[in-house]
Design a protein around this motif. Sequence first.
Motif, PDB file in Angstrom:
ATOM      1  N   UNK A  31       0.646  -1.117   0.054  1.00 27.29           N
ATOM      2  CA  UNK A  31       0.071  -0.030  -0.055  1.00 27.29           C
ATOM      3  C   UNK A  31       1.046   1.233  -0.049  1.00 27.29           C
ATOM      4  N   UNK A  32       0.388   2.351  -0.705  1.00 24.58           N
ATOM      5  CA  UNK A  32       0.845   3.658  -0.738  1.00 24.58           C
ATOM      6  C   UNK A  32      -0.031   4.700   0.171  1.00 24.58           C
ATOM      7  N   UNK A  33       0.591   5.257   1.419  1.00 24.38           N
ATOM      8  CA  UNK A  33      -0.150   5.790   2.317  1.00 24.38           C
ATOM      9  C   UNK A  33       0.509   7.186   2.546  1.00 24.38           C
ATOM     10  N   UNK A  34      -0.080   8.428   2.026  1.00 19.77           N
ATOM     11  CA  UNK A  34       0.192   9.653   2.059  1.00 19.77           C
ATOM     12  C   UNK A  34       0.261  10.245   3.571  1.00 19.77           C
ATOM     13  N   UNK A  35       1.370  11.054   3.937  1.00 11.96           N
ATOM     14  CA  UNK A  35       1.662  11.521   5.144  1.00 11.96           C
ATOM     15  C   UNK A  35       0.205  12.412   5.595  1.00 11.96           C
ATOM     16  N   UNK A  36      -0.418  12.890   5.021  1.00  8.54           N
ATOM     17  CA  UNK A  36      -1.810  13.789   5.290  1.00  8.54           C
ATOM     18  C   UNK A  36      -2.853  12.658   5.309  1.00  8.54           C
ATOM     19  N   UNK A  61       1.584 -10.589   4.021  1.00  5.72           N
ATOM     20  CA  UNK A  61       2.466  -9.485   4.586  1.00  5.72           C
ATOM     21  C   UNK A  61       1.946  -8.316   4.110  1.00  5.72           C
ATOM     22  N   UNK A  62       1.765  -7.321   4.800  1.00  3.00           N
ATOM     23  CA  UNK A  62       1.388  -5.868   4.325  1.00  3.00           C
ATOM     24  C   UNK A  62       2.731  -5.237   4.342  1.00  3.00           C
ATOM     25  N   UNK A  63       2.914  -4.513   3.386  1.00  5.55           N
ATOM     26  CA  UNK A  63       4.054  -3.607   3.084  1.00  5.55           C
ATOM     27  C   UNK A  63       3.506  -2.167   2.888  1.00  5.55           C
ATOM     28  N   UNK A  64       3.712  -1.227   3.676  1.00  7.92           N
ATOM     29  CA  UNK A  64       3.313   0.147   3.489  1.00  7.92           C
ATOM     30  C   UNK A  64       4.453   1.033   2.739  1.00  7.92           C
ATOM     31  N   UNK A  65       4.373   1.881   1.981  1.00 12.93           N
ATOM     32  CA  UNK A  65       5.202   2.877   1.478  1.00 12.93           C
ATOM     33  C   UNK A  65       4.617   4.195   1.888  1.00 12.93           C
ATOM     34  N   UNK A  66       5.487   5.075   2.615  1.00 17.45           N
ATOM     35  CA  UNK A  66       4.834   6.373   3.053  1.00 17.45           C
ATOM     36  C   UNK A  66       5.220   7.374   1.892  1.00 17.45           C
ATOM     37  N   UNK A  67       4.262   8.490   1.550  1.00 15.46           N
ATOM     38  CA  UNK A  67       4.466   9.384   0.537  1.00 15.46           C
ATOM     39  C   UNK A  67       4.382  10.598   1.348  1.00 15.46           C
ATOM     40  N   UNK A  68       5.651  11.422   1.222  1.00 14.75           N
ATOM     41  CA  UNK A  68       5.830  12.630   1.797  1.00 14.75           C
ATOM     42  C   UNK A  68       4.792  13.904   1.361  1.00 14.75           C
ATOM     43  N   UNK A  69       4.203  14.509   2.098  1.00 14.22           N
ATOM     44  CA  UNK A  69       3.267  15.550   1.440  1.00 14.22           C
ATOM     45  C   UNK A  69       4.064  16.746   0.952  1.00 14.22           C
ATOM     46  N   UNK A  70       3.870  17.259  -0.243  1.00 18.86           N
ATOM     47  CA  UNK A  70       4.227  18.325  -0.909  1.00 18.86           C
ATOM     48  C   UNK A  70       3.194  19.276  -1.638  1.00 18.86           C
ATOM     49  N   UNK A  71       3.568  20.543  -1.598  1.00 19.01           N
ATOM     50  CA  UNK A  71       2.504  21.499  -1.996  1.00 19.01           C
ATOM     51  C   UNK A  71       3.246  22.513  -3.071  1.00 19.01           C
ATOM     52  N   UNK A  72       2.486  22.920  -3.888  1.00 15.48           N
ATOM     53  CA  UNK A  72       2.943  24.053  -4.789  1.00 15.48           C
ATOM     54  C   UNK A  72       2.067  25.502  -4.488  1.00 15.48           C
TER      55      UNK A  72
END
Length: 125
Positions: A31-36, A61-72
């Motif tokens: 899974x991909x999970x955003x920081x927010x 097995x559950x593997x999680x990938x964290x996605x950092x929050x970015x803004x423009x």
Amino acid sequence: MHEMSIAMAVVDQVAEAARDGAARSVSRVELEIGELAGVVADALAFCFELACTATPLEGAELVTRSVAARARCASCTGEWAVGMPPDLRCPGCGRATAVELLTGRELRILSVVWEDALEPIPEEA
């Protein structure tokens, strides 16, 4: 705890795809999970294990990938890491009125690893 409802939704979606793909069992879900996204990864992992019981995902097995929050910033086109707690004020021009979140709210299934069945899995009654 909304992590349980998320875990159950993931298990339901993956189990349905596994049935449609004639899989015998699922060994890994990424899974991909955003920081927010407001998801606590450890709580989700605990809930995922419970939700997998008596399904083709049991023991997966559950593997999680964290996605950092970015803004423009639409005013000056600057981009920055939002961080936690989120800072939605542009570090370049100081404005917070024209901010677009680029990443950080994701919650999606990236990949699934399963073993093919020798025979189609029967539909549940």
